[in-house]
Design a protein around this motif. Structure first.
Motif, PDB file in Angstrom:
ATOM      1  N   VAL A 196       5.556  26.058  -9.098  1.00 21.60           N
ATOM      2  CA  VAL A 196       5.171  24.791  -8.494  1.00 21.60           C
ATOM      3  C   VAL A 196       5.311  24.877  -6.985  1.00 21.60           C
ATOM      4  N   GLN A 197       4.242  24.618  -6.283  1.00 18.43           N
ATOM      5  CA  GLN A 197       4.305  24.588  -4.831  1.00 18.43           C
ATOM      6  C   GLN A 197       4.750  23.227  -4.338  1.00 18.43           C
ATOM      7  N   ASN A 198       4.486  22.213  -5.097  1.00 19.33           N
ATOM      8  CA  ASN A 198       4.802  20.857  -4.634  1.00 19.33           C
ATOM      9  C   ASN A 198       4.834  19.927  -5.830  1.00 19.33           C
ATOM     10  N   LEU A 199       5.500  18.837  -5.697  1.00 17.86           N
ATOM     11  CA  LEU A 199       5.507  17.799  -6.717  1.00 17.86           C
ATOM     12  C   LEU A 199       4.535  16.708  -6.297  1.00 17.86           C
ATOM     13  N   VAL A 200       3.782  16.208  -7.249  1.00 17.04           N
ATOM     14  CA  VAL A 200       2.828  15.159  -6.931  1.00 17.04           C
ATOM     15  C   VAL A 200       3.113  13.940  -7.774  1.00 17.04           C
ATOM     16  N   GLU A 201       2.673  12.801  -7.314  1.00 16.83           N
ATOM     17  CA  GLU A 201       2.912  11.550  -8.008  1.00 16.83           C
ATOM     18  C   GLU A 201       1.886  11.348  -9.112  1.00 16.83           C
ATOM     19  N   ASP A 202       2.356  10.789 -10.208  1.00 13.37           N
ATOM     20  CA  ASP A 202       1.482  10.500 -11.335  1.00 13.37           C
ATOM     21  C   ASP A 202       1.311   8.990 -11.477  1.00 13.37           C
ATOM     22  N   PHE A 203       1.272   8.295 -10.360  1.00 14.65           N
ATOM     23  CA  PHE A 203       1.183   6.842 -10.398  1.00 14.65           C
ATOM     24  C   PHE A 203       0.511   6.333  -9.134  1.00 14.65           C
ATOM     25  N   ASN A 204       0.088   5.100  -9.180  1.00 16.23           N
ATOM     26  CA  ASN A 204      -0.364   4.411  -7.974  1.00 16.23           C
ATOM     27  C   ASN A 204       0.833   3.699  -7.360  1.00 16.23           C
ATOM     28  N   SER A 205       0.737   3.416  -6.085  1.00 17.55           N
ATOM     29  CA  SER A 205       1.851   2.710  -5.447  1.00 17.55           C
ATOM     30  C   SER A 205       1.326   1.717  -4.428  1.00 17.55           C
ATOM     31  N   LEU A 206       2.152   0.723  -4.183  1.00 15.73           N
ATOM     32  CA  LEU A 206       1.816  -0.337  -3.246  1.00 15.73           C
ATOM     33  C   LEU A 206       3.009  -0.558  -2.340  1.00 15.73           C
ATOM     34  N   SER A 207       2.829  -0.305  -1.043  1.00 14.71           N
ATOM     35  CA  SER A 207       3.924  -0.472  -0.098  1.00 14.71           C
ATOM     36  C   SER A 207       4.170  -1.947   0.179  1.00 14.71           C
ATOM     37  N   VAL A 208       5.428  -2.346   0.084  1.00 13.83           N
ATOM     38  CA  VAL A 208       5.820  -3.732   0.320  1.00 13.83           C
ATOM     39  C   VAL A 208       7.024  -3.725   1.238  1.00 13.83           C
ATOM     40  N   GLY A 218       4.188  -7.382   5.512  1.00 15.22           N
ATOM     41  CA  GLY A 218       4.172  -5.954   5.257  1.00 15.22           C
ATOM     42  C   GLY A 218       3.163  -5.527   4.223  1.00 15.22           C
ATOM     43  N   ILE A 219       2.261  -6.409   3.849  1.00 17.55           N
ATOM     44  CA  ILE A 219       1.227  -6.083   2.864  1.00 17.55           C
ATOM     45  C   ILE A 219      -0.130  -6.379   3.477  1.00 17.55           C
ATOM     46  N   ASP A 220      -1.000  -5.403   3.430  1.00 15.25           N
ATOM     47  CA  ASP A 220      -2.372  -5.618   3.876  1.00 15.25           C
ATOM     48  C   ASP A 220      -3.147  -6.170   2.682  1.00 15.25           C
ATOM     49  N   SER A 221      -3.470  -7.453   2.730  1.00 20.84           N
ATOM     50  CA  SER A 221      -4.102  -8.103   1.579  1.00 20.84           C
ATOM     51  C   SER A 221      -5.443  -7.476   1.226  1.00 20.84           C
ATOM     52  N   LYS A 222      -6.069  -6.814   2.205  1.00 21.71           N
ATOM     53  CA  LYS A 222      -7.377  -6.217   1.937  1.00 21.71           C
ATOM     54  C   LYS A 222      -7.290  -5.036   0.980  1.00 21.71           C
ATOM     55  N   THR A 223      -6.124  -4.437   0.856  1.00 18.43           N
ATOM     56  CA  THR A 223      -5.984  -3.252   0.010  1.00 18.43           C
ATOM     57  C   THR A 223      -5.336  -3.556  -1.332  1.00 18.43           C
ATOM     58  N   LEU A 224      -5.069  -4.814  -1.623  1.00 17.80           N
ATOM     59  CA  LEU A 224      -4.499  -5.160  -2.930  1.00 17.80           C
ATOM     60  C   LEU A 224      -5.534  -4.897  -4.023  1.00 17.80           C
ATOM     61  N   PRO A 225      -5.097  -4.441  -5.180  1.00 19.98           N
ATOM     62  CA  PRO A 225      -6.052  -4.145  -6.267  1.00 19.98           C
ATOM     63  C   PRO A 225      -6.782  -5.395  -6.744  1.00 19.98           C
ATOM     64  N   ARG A 226      -8.091  -5.293  -6.876  1.00 19.43           N
ATOM     65  CA  ARG A 226      -8.921  -6.405  -7.345  1.00 19.43           C
ATOM     66  C   ARG A 226     -10.058  -5.850  -8.206  1.00 19.43           C
ATOM     67  N   ASP A 781      -2.456   3.550 -13.209  1.00 17.85           N
ATOM     68  CA  ASP A 781      -3.796   3.101 -12.848  1.00 17.85           C
ATOM     69  C   ASP A 781      -4.341   2.102 -13.860  1.00 17.85           C
ATOM     70  N   SER A 782      -3.975   2.248 -15.119  1.00 18.83           N
ATOM     71  CA  SER A 782      -4.488   1.362 -16.159  1.00 18.83           C
ATOM     72  C   SER A 782      -4.025  -0.079 -15.979  1.00 18.83           C
ATOM     73  N   LEU A 783      -2.911  -0.288 -15.283  1.00 16.85           N
ATOM     74  CA  LEU A 783      -2.353  -1.630 -15.119  1.00 16.85           C
ATOM     75  C   LEU A 783      -2.363  -2.085 -13.662  1.00 16.85           C
ATOM     76  N   LYS A 784      -3.267  -1.544 -12.872  1.00 15.63           N
ATOM     77  CA  LYS A 784      -3.267  -1.907 -11.459  1.00 15.63           C
ATOM     78  C   LYS A 784      -3.626  -3.377 -11.236  1.00 15.63           C
ATOM     79  N   PHE A 785      -4.341  -3.999 -12.202  1.00 21.34           N
ATOM     80  CA  PHE A 785      -4.691  -5.410 -12.059  1.00 21.34           C
ATOM     81  C   PHE A 785      -3.710  -6.340 -12.784  1.00 21.34           C
ATOM     82  N   LEU A 786      -2.657  -5.785 -13.370  1.00 15.40           N
ATOM     83  CA  LEU A 786      -1.729  -6.621 -14.144  1.00 15.40           C
ATOM     84  C   LEU A 786      -1.093  -7.727 -13.305  1.00 15.40           C
TER      85      LEU A 786
END
Length: 985
Positions: A196-208, A218-226, A781-786
């Motif tokens: 393994v050269q690097n570890l990668v994320e297996d999820f989406n994330s939202l900075s808050v 601290g949230i850019d409303s334009k990038t919220l999942p819709r 990713d399947s629950l990004k709109f939850l």
């Protein structure tokens, strides 16, 4: 009632399809049946990056230090009679993940933005794939268009990776040792650090998070999942790897990965269950295959009574078959035997729909009937009191019924009848020998009897002239009526007596003559005030709101209507309620009739003839002419180890798992919750089978069967990755509505939020070893709109705010609607579409059919509204057309035919087509929008910017991403969820 559905399902231990995952983002997806060709002009192999949490990371050859792309054994699709094998590797829970130390790598932070907060979807980790592109709404994806130099044939993953926002370190060519085609060499020592050269994320994330001392959230409303495009809400299909599954329009599970243990289920905090839409409309050109086995009879398991389907196995030369639901070995009827080929497959399987299709319809033989099939019967119960006369409802109803008599299903067997009422009951004899209908008035509400009972329900084709004459004269018959009373309860009892065929006279009662059954359509404009079932005005005491008794207002006042619904259902009568009033008429009580008889509630607040006539005409016409399944029962079976524990929707539960549906149609869906019966499931696949036994309008007894397979997994992360957001929200919505009937509205909303928080916290716990998770919400990713759909559910008319935010009847009607909506319609209702249309209608062709593709869906926020623009809001039930205050006056006059300066009240303006291109384009676009959502008619409401209070009530209150009436906006909701996650981390 029907022998075919009284047997209880048995158990199942047949190992079905592999328990591997098969959707984008899965940890170990199935391989394709053929190798994927790759180009040879690249320095490395493309494919999913190695995941830090996967236990399946084999070491590369010693001379290299590359990113290894595993290749899975080739596996083709199964066929009937073939044993479905599990994958060559098991799923593991997160606790079994080996600890791997990443090799040193360089980190390339994003360019400095000064004091601006980092993009919520940016990550400080970096992908192993250098080909990163950006898509709409700030969701980057990792391209797989890379290639490799010539190497031995390698199967690549057939799915796009799910990582977000990464940038790669330099990579090296990969060389992989293969001991056979499609098989990778595995070391018994497990993955090495050099693999393994690097570890990668297996999820989406939202900075808050905000900077210290800053008011910025601290949230850019334009990038919220819709869900701003149709592709975002496409049905999640498992047919690629379970090709015999029914289409997801008929059956969807909240997660396409069933947990294998109770301990795993306890960590799944979202509802586990299914949503069934048994009569969903098929796209044009597709038809459900019909199977008539004739004297052979329908082949079913003798233990669990499951129907033969593509997942059963044949053996012993085709003379026996093993049930995929309970694993019982059954005899094959002699006439149904067919030889097997060398692979154990029936030679005629591809020619038999029941062995090759996930959805079929059997023609039921006579043993599935206890009496001859009932004819389609329509009975109308119409309020003719002064409120009905003034609203104009009577004329529209009479005109619409007459216009569709030729289209009523079941000709020439169709039956029809009428009762009208105010303070008395009016019966109508329409026997074919009459030239005019004969009206009989009964004023004794306590001692009801039926005058001329044999002539109150007639054959439409025989009595058509009399029925036409009655409908022509009905509006004028009561035009001078000033009676304000409503004897709805006695009228309902009389209608039930007529439809079940009792001959009840003033002097004696005889036995049941005929059992009509059918559909009862109720048209009510006033609060029932006389006789049995009279109701009182509730909700006028403001002190009850916010108290422990508030939920009582949303429940039926007494048991009369529940008991009537039970009696009607037992007699195979379904009730649809049409309510019209600008005053309180207790929809909570009246809607009970529809709830327990499989019917529907149509609510028209502040009904007036001029405004609502087209909507009422369209929806009544559809109700009368859509294909209906009569005297139906529905059962959903499942395999060993799982069972359904609760059912949610409009029906009567006849037994533990049998739903009685007197008249069901394509616009109704049902949800149910699932539980595990065993501590540990030993099967690799769980099968579901939905069976709807019904009578068609033509008089045939039929059974529609939907079959699907879902894998069993031992990985909680896999459950979250395979979640179906549509099915999850549909079931969650029904549970929230039911909670509101026993608790406060805020408690119902709190329960929704807590489920979301617990689910995201549990998912976050899967990655506790991942660095730099502080200040971020992570989710699959399947629950990004939850979170968004949870917010919109809490702000829906049924649950939002306090009593002043919605009228009690409107709130209850919305609750009844949510309980019946199919998934696609519900998601549209919760998060409607908002488009800017002024540029389109000025440039588009009137004959253009791609308006939705041309238009860009906008976030539901006031920030999306430009004063110089024209916008349309569409929630599937109505249109709101918003005119900006700075919109071109010339365009306004073209659309409404009035000068902009003269528009003081757009509520009095009716939108119609004018002789100019802009008007034709607008009306053409509206027509196409309506055609795409045919179950209801979207009434147009015109509103001008600043026109209060109409602007607030029609549009601003429904912009769910904003803070309205003290409720959270989208950004506030995300912050609130994040705070709760941080408090309990």
């Amino acid at each position: 009632m029907w022998p075919a559905v009284n047997e209880k399902p048995g158990s199942q231990n047949f190992p079905g399809r592999p328990a591997a995952s098969y959707f984008p983002g899965a940890t170990m997806p199935f391989p394709p049946s053929q190798p994927v060709p790759v180009a040879d002009n690249s320095a490395y192999i493309s494919g999913p990056p190695v995941r830090f949490n996967s236990p399946f990371m084999p070491p590369p050859p010693a001379q290299h230090n590359p990113v290894v792309q595993p290749s899975l054994p080739q596996q083709g699709l199964p066929f009937v009679g073939q044993q479905v094998q599990p994958p060559p590797f098991p799923f593991h829970t997160q606790s079994q993940i080996p600890q791997v130390t990443p090799a040193p790598c360089s980190v390339y932070p994003p360019p400095s933005q000064g004091n601006a907060p980092q993009s919520p979807l940016q990550s400080s980790f970096h992908s192993l794939n250098p080909s990163v592109q950006t898509v709409s709404q700030g969701y980057p994806y990792i391209s797989q268009a890379n290639s490799v130099p010539p190497v031995p044939p390698v199967q690549s993953y057939p799915f796009p990776s799910q990582q977000r926002g990464f940038q790669p370190p330099p990579t090296q060519p990969v060389s992989m040792g293969m001991n056979s085609r499609g098989h990778m060499q595995h070391s018994s020592a497990g993955p090495s650090v050099d693999a393994v050269q690097n570890l990668v994320e297996d999820f989406n994330s939202l900075s808050v998070g905000s900077f210290p001392g800053s008011n910025d959230p601290g949230i850019d409303s334009k990038t919220l999942p819709r869900p701003l495009d149709d592709a975002a809400m496409e049905e999640k299909s498992s047919t690629e790897f379970y090709p015999f599954n029914c289409h997801p329009r008929y059956l969807r599970v909240t997660t396409n990965a069933i947990p294998n243990a109770q301990s795993l289920l306890s960590r799944w905090h979202l509802p586990l269950g299914a949503v069934v839409h048994p009569l969903a409309e098929s796209p044009d050109g597709e038809e459900v295959p019909t199977v008539n086995l004739g004297p052979i009879g329908i082949v079913r398991c003798r233990k669990c009574r499951a129907y033969v389907n593509p997942y059963v196995q044949f053996s012993e030369g085709g003379r026996k078959w093993r049930c995929n639901m309970c694993n019982l070995l059954n005899e094959v009827p002699g006439e149904y035997v067919a030889p097997l080929d060398a692979n154990g497959k029936r030679v005629d399987a591809e020619y038999r729909a029941e062995l090759s299709k996930g959805t079929i319809e059997f023609i039921a033989p006579t043993e599935y009937m206890v009496r001859p099939p009932m004819p389609p019967t329509y009975f109308f119960l119409i309020d003719v009191s002064i409120s009905a006369v003034k609203s104009g409802m009577i004329g529209i109803v009479a005109e619409t019924i007459k216009s569709c008599l030729d289209e009523l299903p079941g000709f020439p067997r169709t039956q029809i009848g009428f009762i009208t009422f105010d303070s008395t009951l009016h019966f109508y004899s329409m026997k074919s020998s009459l030239t005019q209908p004969q009206m009989m008035v009964v004023s004794d509400l306590d001692d009801l009897f039926l005058p001329l009972p044999d002539e109150l329900v007639v054959n439409l084709s025989e009595s058509r002239p009399v029925v036409d004459a009655f409908l022509d004269s009905l509006p004028s018959m009561f035009q001078d009526n000033v009676n304000v009373e409503s004897a709805f309860g006695p009228a309902l009892k009389a209608a039930a007596m007529v439809m079940v065929g009792f001959r009840l006279t003033r002097f004696h009662t005889q036995n049941l003559l005929t059992h009509w059954g059918g559909k009862l359509l109720v048209f009510q404009t006033a609060l029932p005030s006389l006789g049995v079932g009279r109701l009182r005005l509730r909700g006028d005491d403001l002190r009850i709101y916010g108290s422990e008794k508030e939920h009582e207002l949303r429940k039926p006042e007494d048991t009369f209507f529940r008991k009537m619904a039970t009696d009607l259902t037992q007699s195979q009568i379904g009730v649809n309620v049409y309510s019209f009033s600008d005053k309180y008429i207790d929809i909570a009580s009246l809607g009970t009739l529809a709830k327990y008889s499989g019917g529907q509630v149509y609510h028209y607040p502040s009904f007036t003839w001029a405004v609502h006539k087209e909507k009422l005409r369209y929806e009544l016409l559809r109700d009368l002419t859509r294909e209906t399944a009569w005297e139906s029962v529905l059962r959903i079976r499942c395999g060993k180890g799982v069972r359904f524990t609760s059912y949610h929707g409009h029906f009567m539960l006849r037994s533990a798992d049998l739903l009685a549906l007197p008249a069901v149609d394509c616009d109704k869906a049902f949800a149910m919750q699932l539980a595990l019966e065993e501590t540990l499931l030993t099967t690799k696949t769980v099968f579901f089978q939905v069976a709807l036994l019904y009578t068609s309008s033509s008089g045939e007894r039929r059974i529609r069967v939907h079959t699907a397979a879902v894998p069993v997994v031992s990985d909680l992360g896999e459950m979250y990755r395979q979640a179906d957001i549509g099915a999850t929200i549909s079931l969650l919505s029904r549970l929230a509505i039911e909670t509101s009937l026993s608790d406060k509205l805020e408690e119902a909303c709190r329960s929704v939020q807590q489920r979301i928080v617990k689910a995201l916290r549990e998912y976050r716990n899967l990655y506790t070893a991942q660095p730099r998770l502080g200040g971020r919400i992570i989710y699959p990713d399947s629950l990004k709109f939850l979170p968004l759909y949870g917010l919109t559910l809490c702000k829906s008319l049924a649950l939002r705010g306090v009593h002043i935010d919605a009228q009690l009847d409107d709130r209850c009607a919305a609750g009844y609607t949510i309980m019946t909506l199919p998934i696609k319609k519900l998601l549209k209702y919760l998060y409607p579409s908002l488009y800017r249309i002024d540029e389109y209608i000025l440039k588009a062709s009137a004959n253009s059919d791609g308006s939705r593709n041309y238009l860009k869906m906008l976030p539901l926020s006031v920030d999306s509204l430009d004063p110089s623009g024209l916008y349309i809001y569409d929630d599937g039930f109505r249109f709101v057309i918003w005119f900006g205050s700075m919109l071109s006056s010339d365009l306004v006059s073209k659309l409404v035919g009035v000068d902009f300066s003269d528009l003081t009240d757009l509520s009095k303006v009716s939108l119609c087509e004018h002789d100019n291109d802009a008007s034709r384009n607008l009306m053409g676009m509206i027509k196409r929008f309506r055609a795409s959502s045919s179950s209801s008619y979207q009434l147009c409401h015109l509103v001008r910017q600043g026109e209060q209070p109409r602007e607030s009530s029609l549009l601003l209150a429904n912009l769910v991403e904003d803070q309205i009436f003290g409720a959270n906006g989208y950004v506030d909701w995300i912050q609130q969820i994040h705070q709760q996650l941080q408090q309990n981390s």
